[in-house]
Design an enzyme around this catalytic site. Structure first.
Site, PDB file in Angstrom:
ATOM      1  CG  ASN A  70      -0.433  -0.231   2.515  1.00  0.00           C
ATOM      2  OD1 ASN A  70       0.538  -0.948   2.666  1.00  0.00           O
ATOM      3  ND2 ASN A  70      -1.017   0.382   3.525  1.00  0.00           N
ATOM      4  CD  GLU A  72      -1.392   4.649   4.539  1.00  0.00           C
ATOM      5  OE1 GLU A  72      -0.913   5.482   5.337  1.00  0.00           O
ATOM      6  OE2 GLU A  72      -2.030   3.653   4.923  1.00  0.00           O
ATOM      7  CB  CYS A  75      -5.425  -1.407  -1.466  1.00  0.00           C
ATOM      8  SG  CYS A  75      -6.759  -0.690  -0.503  1.00  0.00           S
ATOM      9  CD  GLU A  99      -5.363  -6.004  -1.064  1.00  0.00           C
ATOM     10  OE1 GLU A  99      -4.818  -4.872  -0.993  1.00  0.00           O
ATOM     11  OE2 GLU A  99      -6.043  -6.473  -0.157  1.00  0.00           O
ATOM     12  CB  CYS A 104     -11.064  -2.641   0.602  1.00  0.00           C
ATOM     13  SG  CYS A 104     -10.460  -1.965  -0.955  1.00  0.00           S
ATOM     14  CB  CYS A 114      -8.928  -4.620  -3.463  1.00  0.00           C
ATOM     15  SG  CYS A 114      -7.745  -3.290  -3.175  1.00  0.00           S
TER      16      CYS A 114
HETATM   17  N1  THU Z   1      -5.160  -1.585   2.739  1.00  0.00           N
HETATM   18  C1  THU Z   1      -4.618  -2.395   1.799  1.00  0.00           C
HETATM   19  O1  THU Z   1      -3.557  -2.106   1.212  1.00  0.00           O
HETATM   20  N2  THU Z   1      -5.257  -3.549   1.504  1.00  0.00           N
HETATM   21  C2  THU Z   1      -6.376  -4.005   2.138  1.00  0.00           C
HETATM   22  O2  THU Z   1      -6.885  -5.072   1.810  1.00  0.00           O
HETATM   23  C3  THU Z   1      -6.962  -3.205   3.219  1.00  0.00           C
HETATM   24  C4  THU Z   1      -6.398  -1.846   3.417  1.00  0.00           C
HETATM   25  C5  THU Z   1      -4.435  -0.355   3.073  1.00  0.00           C
HETATM   26  C6  THU Z   1      -5.065   0.933   2.657  1.00  0.00           C
HETATM   27  C7  THU Z   1      -4.463   1.905   3.652  1.00  0.00           C
HETATM   28  O3  THU Z   1      -3.193   2.311   3.178  1.00  0.00           O
HETATM   29  C8  THU Z   1      -4.276   1.074   4.902  1.00  0.00           C
HETATM   30  O4  THU Z   1      -4.296  -0.286   4.488  1.00  0.00           O
HETATM   31  C9  THU Z   1      -5.325   1.294   5.956  1.00  0.00           C
HETATM   32  O5  THU Z   1      -6.588   1.141   5.442  1.00  0.00           O
END
Ligand code: THU
Length: 162
Positions: free
Chosen positions: A62, A64, A73, A75, A112, A115
């Site tokens: 991920n 940000e 994310c 994925e 999520c 994704c």
């Molecule tokens: N996140 C992911 O990368 N994958 C997931 O399946 C759930 C959430 C990330 C998004 C964000 O950067 C952090 O986790 C918190 O939500």
């Protein structure tokens, strides 16, 4: 009125050693990929590893941003990169791992909704089941195909016909 039931079959394992060698290797790549996540805002680092039908592996994590919705994310980073690098190669498996404050999560992390939609389209585009492996230190879940995770998806054909 009709009542329609959808069933999801999830295989559950307690340890990586219980997985087959290919699954275990992919999980190890997802675990390794968490390290380079850029998650200064949530402190939640996610790693994803994708196995392609041509034998290639793609990993992502991920990413940000201070403008929160601009992040992505793990994925989707991995799946989109796989598509950009090998546009015509189906993906056969994806493993996902997550750590919070430097500790891997006991419960598996499930993708999520956004994704799942992206994974779903990758599966349909590839024409082969895309296995999903969710890693947790107490439990590992294996879902045979993305369609099981998103039984009522938004479909490409909605854009093209009534
Ligand atoms: N996140 C992911 O990368 N994958 C997931 O399946 C759930 C959430 C990330 C998004 C964000 O950067 C952090 O986790 C918190 O939500």
């Amino acid at each position: 009125m009709k009542l329609r039931a959808y069933t999801i079959r999830v295989q559950e394992f307690e340890r990586i050693e219980e997985l087959d060698d290919e699954q275990a290797a992919l999980v190890e790549k997802a675990i390794a990929a968490t390290k380079d996540a850029y998650a200064p805002y949530s402190g939640y680092k996610v790693g994803a590893a994708v196995r392609l039908e041509n034998g290639a592996f793609i990993t992502g994590n991920n990413q940000e941003n201070a403008a929160y919705p601009s992040g992505l994310c793990a994925e989707r980073v991995a799946i989109f990169y796989a598509g950009s690098r090998y546009p015509d190669v189906p993906a056969s498996s994806i493993a996902i791992a997550a750590m919070r404050n430097g500790v891997f999560q006991e419960e598996p992390v499930a993708p999520c909704g956004a994704c799942r939609q992206v994974l779903y389209e990758k599966e349909i585009q590839g024409g082969v089941p895309l296995e999903v492996i969710l890693y947790g230190t107490y439990k590992i879940q294996v879902i045979r195909q993305v369609t099981d995770l998103l039984p009522l998806p938004f479909k490409l054909d909605r854009l093209r016909s009534g």
